[in-house]
Design a protein around this motif. Structure first.
Motif, mmCIF file in Angstrom:
data_model
loop_
_atom_site.group_PDB
_atom_site.id
_atom_site.type_symbol
_atom_site.label_atom_id
_atom_site.label_comp_id
_atom_site.label_asym_id
_atom_site.label_seq_id
_atom_site.Cartn_x
_atom_site.Cartn_y
_atom_site.Cartn_z
ATOM 1 N N LEU A 188 0.836 -1.201 0.000
ATOM 2 C CA LEU A 188 0.000 0.000 0.000
ATOM 3 C C LEU A 188 0.871 1.251 0.000
ATOM 4 C CD1 LEU A 188 -2.906 1.215 0.268
ATOM 5 C CD2 LEU A 188 -2.479 1.282 2.734
ATOM 6 N N PHE A 189 1.958 1.237 0.777
ATOM 7 C CA PHE A 189 2.841 2.402 0.834
ATOM 8 C C PHE A 189 3.487 2.658 -0.525
ATOM 9 C CE2 PHE A 189 2.979 1.034 5.383
ATOM 10 C CZ PHE A 189 2.343 2.154 5.901
ATOM 11 N N ASN A 190 3.912 1.585 -1.174
ATOM 12 C CA ASN A 190 4.514 1.732 -2.495
ATOM 13 C C ASN A 190 3.489 2.273 -3.492
ATOM 14 O OD1 ASN A 190 6.549 1.426 -4.486
ATOM 15 N ND2 ASN A 190 5.624 -0.494 -5.147
ATOM 16 N N SER A 191 2.259 1.769 -3.410
ATOM 17 C CA SER A 191 1.198 2.227 -4.307
ATOM 18 C C SER A 191 0.864 3.692 -4.048
ATOM 19 C CB SER A 191 -0.055 1.363 -4.119
ATOM 20 O OG SER A 191 0.224 0.003 -4.369
ATOM 21 N N TRP A 192 0.828 4.070 -2.781
ATOM 22 C CA TRP A 192 0.510 5.454 -2.445
ATOM 23 C C TRP A 192 1.601 6.396 -2.953
ATOM 24 C CZ3 TRP A 192 2.422 9.377 0.855
ATOM 25 C CH2 TRP A 192 1.530 10.435 1.067
ATOM 26 N N ALA A 193 2.851 5.969 -2.822
ATOM 27 C CA ALA A 193 3.950 6.791 -3.332
ATOM 28 C C ALA A 193 3.846 6.965 -4.844
ATOM 29 C CB ALA A 193 5.291 6.155 -2.971
ATOM 30 N N ALA B 117 3.387 9.944 -9.338
ATOM 31 C CA ALA B 117 3.127 9.786 -10.774
ATOM 32 C C ALA B 117 1.657 9.932 -11.144
ATOM 33 C CB ALA B 117 3.629 8.417 -11.242
ATOM 34 N N GLY B 118 0.780 9.950 -10.152
ATOM 35 C CA GLY B 118 -0.643 10.110 -10.435
ATOM 36 C C GLY B 118 -1.300 8.885 -11.027
ATOM 37 N N ALA B 119 -0.739 7.705 -10.775
ATOM 38 C CA ALA B 119 -1.299 6.482 -11.354
ATOM 39 C C ALA B 119 -1.270 5.359 -10.326
ATOM 40 C CB ALA B 119 -0.513 6.068 -12.597
ATOM 41 N N PRO C 245 -0.284 19.056 -1.373
ATOM 42 C CA PRO C 245 0.323 20.076 -2.244
ATOM 43 C C PRO C 245 1.472 19.492 -3.062
ATOM 44 C CG PRO C 245 0.065 20.887 0.004
ATOM 45 C CD PRO C 245 -0.225 19.421 0.043
ATOM 46 N N GLU C 246 1.771 20.154 -4.163
ATOM 47 C CA GLU C 246 2.804 19.645 -5.070
ATOM 48 C C GLU C 246 4.164 19.558 -4.392
ATOM 49 O OE1 GLU C 246 4.735 20.659 -9.470
ATOM 50 O OE2 GLU C 246 2.999 21.774 -8.707
ATOM 51 N N SER C 247 4.476 20.536 -3.547
ATOM 52 C CA SER C 247 5.768 20.514 -2.855
ATOM 53 C C SER C 247 5.874 19.310 -1.925
ATOM 54 C CB SER C 247 5.957 21.805 -2.055
ATOM 55 O OG SER C 247 4.898 21.967 -1.112
ATOM 56 N N MET C 248 4.755 18.992 -1.262
ATOM 57 C CA MET C 248 4.743 17.832 -0.377
ATOM 58 C C MET C 248 4.789 16.530 -1.168
ATOM 59 S SD MET C 248 4.811 18.653 2.786
ATOM 60 C CE MET C 248 4.221 17.150 3.546
ATOM 61 N N GLN C 249 4.237 16.538 -2.362
ATOM 62 C CA GLN C 249 4.283 15.348 -3.202
ATOM 63 C C GLN C 249 5.726 14.983 -3.546
ATOM 64 O OE1 GLN C 249 1.811 15.979 -6.618
ATOM 65 N NE2 GLN C 249 -0.102 15.952 -5.462
ATOM 66 N N LEU C 250 6.533 15.993 -3.830
ATOM 67 C CA LEU C 250 7.935 15.733 -4.150
ATOM 68 C C LEU C 250 8.674 15.155 -2.950
ATOM 69 C CD1 LEU C 250 8.766 18.979 -6.177
ATOM 70 C CD2 LEU C 250 8.303 16.692 -7.073
ATOM 71 N N VAL C 251 8.375 15.706 -1.766
ATOM 72 C CA VAL C 251 9.014 15.204 -0.546
ATOM 73 C C VAL C 251 8.580 13.768 -0.271
ATOM 74 C CG1 VAL C 251 9.211 15.509 1.946
ATOM 75 C CG2 VAL C 251 9.232 17.502 0.444
ATOM 76 N N LEU D 171 9.186 8.004 0.384
ATOM 77 C CA LEU D 171 8.453 6.742 0.355
ATOM 78 C C LEU D 171 8.972 5.765 -0.688
ATOM 79 C CD1 LEU D 171 4.785 7.975 0.849
ATOM 80 C CD2 LEU D 171 6.218 6.759 2.484
ATOM 81 N N VAL D 172 9.399 6.261 -1.825
ATOM 82 C CA VAL D 172 9.863 5.345 -2.874
ATOM 83 C C VAL D 172 11.076 4.534 -2.423
ATOM 84 C CG1 VAL D 172 10.863 5.220 -5.186
ATOM 85 C CG2 VAL D 172 8.847 6.637 -4.774
#
Length: 262
Positions: free
Chosen positions: A64-69, A74-76, A134-140, A145-146
């Motif tokens: 689930l963590f990998n999928s969420w990351a 990547a939005g997919a 937010p986009e900035s948090m997405q990058l973090v 997580l990856v």
């Protein structure tokens, strides 16, 4: 308004996907009498958890963590959502009160209902949280997580499955170890080989060398041979042994669209 639409669509998609995945995974246990639906690894991983609800839940939680990351970065949605998270969590829910796999994990109707419920929750959770960040948090989140998910997939998951193979008996442990090692060399991950080793080992324990186990072994050998060829493992092996790559082997790879350097 946008978030609400995403949630509503996620509920519908999650229910449909979960229903199909849950029923299809359960039907695989009744093959060849009925047609199943799902990846071969799904069948093997469900078997590897041995009907233990905690194992099913923890296995799905890891992916689930990998999928969420992946959703955040990547939005997919990845294939892990429908091949691993939904069927394992559906099995965990059913097995929590009833440990009889024939009435739970192997029951297409119950797995379909549980899978639909899990699909609604998982798909909605992944899509809605990814939208809200937010986009900035997405990058973090992606940077954190990856790598963590990669550590979970390799080497933690191979160790867990190898321990399960060793715990299943001497023969299963040997097959899991041998095929797991080959899988790590050829595919870069030992889990597929360990799962196949568990299936072969348990098949031999239950019924010995018959047509089914022999056919399975031949299929596994072909899988490794073809995987090794298309990944150019044969060329890499010869290079590591400082053996000159023959021209016919290079031409054979080029025939299938693979460029190989001598």
């Amino acid at each position: 308004m946008v978030t609400l639409m995403i949630v509503l669509k996620s509920i519908v998609i999650g229910a449909l996907v979960g229903f199909g995945v849950g029923a299809g995974a359960a039907r695989m246990f009744h093959a060849p009498n009925v047609q199943g639906m799902g990846a071969f690894r799904t069948f093997g991983e469900l078997n590897a958890c041995a009907g233990d609800p905690i194992s099913h839940f923890s296995f799905g939680l890891g992916f689930l963590f990998n999928s969420w990351a992946s959703v955040v970065g990547a939005g997919a949605l990845t294939q892990d959502v429908d091949h691993r998270v939904i069927p394992n969590w559906a099995a965990a829910i059913l097995l929590w009160k009833n440990k009889n796999v024939e009435e739970t994990l192997h029951n297409p109707k119950r797995m379909a209902i549980a899978g639909a419920a899990v699909g609604v929750v998982v798909v909605t959770l992944l899509n809605s949280t990814a939208t809200a960040i937010p986009e900035s948090m997405q990058l973090v989140a992606t940077k954190v997580l990856v790598p963590a998910a990669n550590w979970l997939i390799n080497p933690i998951m191979p160790i867990v499955f190898w321990m399960a193979a060793m715990d299943a008996g001497k023969r299963t442990g040997i097959w899991g170890t041998v095929l797991g090692g080959m899988s790590h060399l050829v595919m870069g991950n030992a889990v597929p080989g360990i799962v196949l080793g568990i299936l072969i080992g348990k098949g031999l324990d239950d019924s010995g060398w018959n047509k089914i186990t022999k056919t399975m072994l031949v299929a596994v050998i072909l899988l490794f041979v073809l995987s090794g060829f298309f990944r150019a493992f044969d060329v890499a092996l010869l290079k590591s042994m400082h053996v000159e790559i023959p021209d016919w082997l290079v031409q054979l790879h080029e025939t299938f669209g693979s460029a190989v350097k001598k």
